[in-house]
Motif scaffolding. Structure first.
Motif, PDB file in Angstrom:
ATOM      1  N   ILE A  56     -23.675  -4.216 -13.018  1.00 35.69           N
ATOM      2  CA  ILE A  56     -22.945  -3.267 -12.171  1.00 35.69           C
ATOM      3  C   ILE A  56     -23.860  -2.269 -11.457  1.00 35.69           C
ATOM      4  O   ILE A  56     -23.374  -1.293 -10.878  1.00 35.69           O
ATOM      5  N   GLY A  57     -25.164  -2.504 -11.443  1.00 34.89           N
ATOM      6  CA  GLY A  57     -26.050  -1.642 -10.668  1.00 34.89           C
ATOM      7  C   GLY A  57     -26.975  -0.798 -11.524  1.00 34.89           C
ATOM      8  O   GLY A  57     -27.341  -1.171 -12.637  1.00 34.89           O
ATOM      9  N   SER A  58     -27.350   0.363 -11.000  1.00 38.60           N
ATOM     10  CA  SER A  58     -28.349   1.200 -11.675  1.00 38.60           C
ATOM     11  C   SER A  58     -27.884   2.646 -11.776  1.00 38.60           C
ATOM     12  O   SER A  58     -26.999   3.096 -11.057  1.00 38.60           O
ATOM     13  N   VAL A 190     -21.342  -6.063 -20.030  1.00 36.06           N
ATOM     14  CA  VAL A 190     -21.570  -5.404 -18.746  1.00 36.06           C
ATOM     15  C   VAL A 190     -22.892  -4.651 -18.832  1.00 36.06           C
ATOM     16  O   VAL A 190     -23.074  -3.801 -19.704  1.00 36.06           O
ATOM     17  N   LYS A 191     -23.815  -5.003 -17.935  1.00 36.95           N
ATOM     18  CA  LYS A 191     -25.184  -4.469 -17.996  1.00 36.95           C
ATOM     19  C   LYS A 191     -25.501  -3.636 -16.756  1.00 36.95           C
ATOM     20  O   LYS A 191     -24.880  -3.780 -15.698  1.00 36.95           O
ATOM     21  N   LEU A 192     -26.510  -2.804 -16.915  1.00 36.98           N
ATOM     22  CA  LEU A 192     -26.992  -2.014 -15.791  1.00 36.98           C
ATOM     23  C   LEU A 192     -28.436  -1.617 -16.042  1.00 36.98           C
ATOM     24  O   LEU A 192     -28.954  -1.775 -17.166  1.00 36.98           O
ATOM     25  N   ILE A 193     -29.080  -1.130 -15.015  1.00 34.91           N
ATOM     26  CA  ILE A 193     -30.447  -0.631 -15.125  1.00 34.91           C
ATOM     27  C   ILE A 193     -30.398   0.890 -15.203  1.00 34.91           C
ATOM     28  O   ILE A 193     -29.828   1.539 -14.330  1.00 34.91           O
ATOM     29  N   ARG A 194     -30.974   1.445 -16.264  1.00 34.34           N
ATOM     30  CA  ARG A 194     -31.087   2.905 -16.349  1.00 34.34           C
ATOM     31  C   ARG A 194     -32.522   3.298 -16.043  1.00 34.34           C
ATOM     32  O   ARG A 194     -33.453   2.893 -16.747  1.00 34.34           O
ATOM     33  N   ILE A 195     -32.673   4.063 -14.975  1.00 37.91           N
ATOM     34  CA  ILE A 195     -34.006   4.526 -14.562  1.00 37.91           C
ATOM     35  C   ILE A 195     -34.136   5.980 -14.986  1.00 37.91           C
ATOM     36  O   ILE A 195     -33.396   6.851 -14.511  1.00 37.91           O
ATOM     37  N   THR A 209     -35.046   6.728  -2.592  1.00 44.96           N
ATOM     38  CA  THR A 209     -35.600   5.404  -2.329  1.00 44.96           C
ATOM     39  C   THR A 209     -34.558   4.313  -2.520  1.00 44.96           C
ATOM     40  O   THR A 209     -34.420   3.398  -1.710  1.00 44.96           O
ATOM     41  N   ILE A 210     -33.801   4.410  -3.607  1.00 50.59           N
ATOM     42  CA  ILE A 210     -32.755   3.409  -3.886  1.00 50.59           C
ATOM     43  C   ILE A 210     -31.717   3.406  -2.776  1.00 50.59           C
ATOM     44  O   ILE A 210     -31.221   2.355  -2.361  1.00 50.59           O
ATOM     45  N   ASN A 211     -31.398   4.586  -2.260  1.00 52.27           N
ATOM     46  CA  ASN A 211     -30.367   4.711  -1.232  1.00 52.27           C
ATOM     47  C   ASN A 211     -30.962   4.840   0.164  1.00 52.27           C
ATOM     48  O   ASN A 211     -30.399   5.476   1.042  1.00 52.27           O
ATOM     49  N   ASP A 212     -32.126   4.239   0.362  1.00 54.63           N
ATOM     50  CA  ASP A 212     -32.808   4.285   1.655  1.00 54.63           C
ATOM     51  C   ASP A 212     -31.855   3.872   2.769  1.00 54.63           C
ATOM     52  O   ASP A 212     -31.151   2.879   2.671  1.00 54.63           O
ATOM     53  N   ARG A 213     -31.845   4.683   3.843  1.00 50.46           N
ATOM     54  CA  ARG A 213     -30.989   4.454   5.023  1.00 50.46           C
ATOM     55  C   ARG A 213     -29.509   4.587   4.698  1.00 50.46           C
ATOM     56  O   ARG A 213     -28.661   4.095   5.427  1.00 50.46           O
ATOM     57  N   GLY A 214     -29.197   5.230   3.599  1.00 45.75           N
ATOM     58  CA  GLY A 214     -27.799   5.553   3.343  1.00 45.75           C
ATOM     59  C   GLY A 214     -26.975   4.424   2.775  1.00 45.75           C
ATOM     60  O   GLY A 214     -25.762   4.445   2.839  1.00 45.75           O
TER      61      GLY A 214
END
Length: 588
Positions: A56-58, A190-195, A209-214
């Motif tokens: 499901i994302g990060s 259900v997995k995700l990446i925790r930074i 950086t993750i949301n570069d350009r919106g």
């Protein structure tokens, strides 16, 4: 702790820690469709294969600045909050079905933590620190009835909870085992990446950086995080206060935040064109010009000051909240609030002008908008034009400066449309404009003649937005045999009935007397109206060469009403319109 730590974890592992959504973060914004999309995707994957994993994302987190042993959520709070709401809804659904053994589920919501004194205490795995959440999160955690009304966040959290409950009912009915299996699938599969990073600044840079350009976020969200990323810790309270004001006030007037941000940029820096997805990049690239990073608080203060003026403009008032007849007129011309707002760019650019100059600007904007509306000028072109004019407006200091500016902008543009304006005004009918805009233009003409004759300052709303004023069709909309006999062929032609030459404003009491009578009877009633433009349909006041006579000197009277009378009156009104809306005279 490593500078950046990345972990691939399950939701169950994620909920072994405690998380906080800081007060400066944006509120919960997910709607029903987004909540259902997440739940449906998880459920579809479970149905497909119960042992499969679903990503499901990060999340981006950093050590909490307000509580030891907890994480501040920098990115991913919408998904995290939704999963937390899901756990509360599962607990309540199972409890309502009489299920026991809910300790594991309850532990995913609230668990034992150790405070700084080594004592055990109970804490929820997610805390919302922003004020917009109110008491609803405590109610959610305690399993109480939720508050329904309040801020945007409260309404969204309430809606999300009910959406989850409906999803559980539709998907599993009364099956306790199936609901438990779904909970087990969410926590284990259900997995995700925790930074995780060691400080707030680094976390925000990762977020950017993750949301570069919106991607996934709009420019307002990214701007907010950029502001906090560059602010000093002691500035957070001021930033939070100003940003909350901006978000709350935009919500109150039902305004799209990105439109305000674009217009703020256009009016302040004269940018001619900027799409929504270009906003954030422009802000970053032009940082030296706008001082966003050097002084984020000053930038937001400038936004706040512009928004206060913007709100006044939307409500038909000047920058300081005083009534402005021309802005009120624009609201009558565009009754649908979101139909045309490009003129707000110019108003924002001129908000600090001397009141007399600002009033002249409003007058010219109203006139220009109607001219462009009538000649079918593309409204979307206004943003570019008004943004370019904003730079010129910033150099205006005196009324003489403004007259030069107006001649080079409004006058030049209206001169291009002069001939077309006259022709199209002459040919106005119900196919050209909606009824409320026809009433607006008749109100303007009637008001102009009355002021020329009698003086005074009766507002336009008394002419075209009052229950006591009716739109009169000289040739009735429902002609009877007497009207047909008197008017002849075309008495039921809607193009004639709705022609601007066939329309006038009358008081309610007079309109009742007029009814569907033929002109031979109506003409003796029109002189009883208080509106001079209506009186002279049949006869001109016999009071000599006075200002009253001069006010209507270019408009004739009629003893008979026929097709040619309608066309002739339409031509006279079109000439008058060129004066009222300050359109240069044409040969015709």
């Amino acid at each position: 702790m490593a500078d950046i730590e990345v972990n691939n974890i399950s939701v169950g592992e994620l909920f072994q820690k405690f998380y906080i959504v800081p007060s400066y973060q944006r509120e919960y914004v997910w709607k029903k469709s987004q909540v259902l999309h997440l739940l449906d995707d998880i459920r579809s994957e479970q149905i497909h294969e119960e042992s499969s994993e679903y990503f499901i994302g990060s999340l981006v987190v950093c050590p909490s600045q307000t509580r030891d042993g907890a994480y501040d959520l920098i990115d991913g709070q919408q998904r995290f909050t939704t999963i937390f709401i899901l756990f509360c809804a599962i607990r309540d659904s199972l409890s309502g079905l009489g299920a026991d053994g809910l300790e594991g589920i309850k532990k995913s919501i609230v668990d034992v933590d150790t405070d700084q004194y080594g004592r055990d205490c109970y804490r929820p795995h997610l805390e919302l620190q922003y004020e917009d959440a109110g008491e609803i999160f405590s109610q959610l955690i305690d399993g109480k009835n939720l508050t329904k009304d309040g801020t945007v966040s409260i309404k969204n959290i309430y809606g999300a909870y009910n959406t989850v409950r409906e999803f559980l009912d539709d998907s599993f009915g009364d099956s306790v085992d199936d609901i438990r299996k779904f909970f087990g699938y969410v926590t284990r599969n259900v997995k995700l990446i925790r930074i995780s990073t060691h400080n707030f600044g680094r976390a925000l840079k990762i977020f950017e950086t993750i949301n570069d350009r919106g991607i996934g976020l709009n420019a307002m969200d990214l701007l907010k995080n950029l502001l906090f990323m560059n602010a000093k810790t002691y500035q957070f309270d001021s930033l939070k206060k100003y940003w909350k004001f901006i978000v709350d006030e935009l919500y109150k007037i039902d305004e799209r935040p990105l439109r305000f941000l674009r217009y703020f940029i256009f009016s302040t820096w004269g940018v001619p064109r900027l799409a929504k997805d270009e906003l954030y990049d422009w802000l970053v690239k032009n940082d030296k010009r706008i001082g966003l990073k050097d002084n984020p608080v000053a930038f937001v203060e400038k936004m706040k000051e512009a928004l206060e003026a913007y709100i006044n403009f939307v409500n038909g008032k000047d920058s300081y909240g005083n009534s402005n007849p021309f802005l009120e007129n624009i609201s009558l011309l565009y009754k649908k609030r979101n139909s045309a707002k490009q003129h707000l760019v110019l108003l924002l650019a001129g908000r600090r002008l001397h009141p007399e100059i600002f009033s002249a600007l409003c007058r010219d904007i109203e006139s220009f908008l109607f001219v462009c509306l009538l000649v079918k000028e593309e409204i979307r072109t206004f943003e570019k034009i008004f943004s370019e004019w904003s730079l010129g407006l910033s150099r205006v200091k005196t009324m003489e400066d403004y007259k030069i500016f107006a001649d080079d902008t409004f006058k030049v543009q209206k001169k291009k449309h002069a001939s077309k304006f006259f022709v199209m005004f002459r040919e106005i009918d119900n196919r050209s404009l909606p009824k409320y805009q026809i009433e607006y233009l008749l109100g303007k003409l009637t008001q102009f003649v009355d002021r020329k004759a009698y003086g005074g300052d009766m507002p336009l709303s008394m002419y075209c937005n009052s229950r006591d004023v009716h739109l009169e069709h000289i040739l009735p909309r429902q002609p009877d045999s007497e009207v047909f006999k008197e008017f002849g062929v075309g008495a039921d032609d809607p193009r004639l009935v709705w022609s601007v030459g066939n329309l006038a404003l009358v008081e309610k009491s007079i309109n009742m007397s007029l009814g569907n009578k033929p002109f031979s009877q109506k003409k003796f009633i029109y002189p009883k109206s208080r509106y001079l433009l209506t009186q002279i349909i049949f006869e001109r006041p016999d009071i000599g060469n006075t200002v009253i006579d001069q006010a209507v000197s270019q408009i004739g009277t009629f003893d008979e009403w026929n097709k040619e009378s309608i066309h002739q009156r339409a031509r006279w009104l079109a000439r008058l319109a060129c004066i009222v809306w300050d359109v240069p005279a044409t040969e015709e």
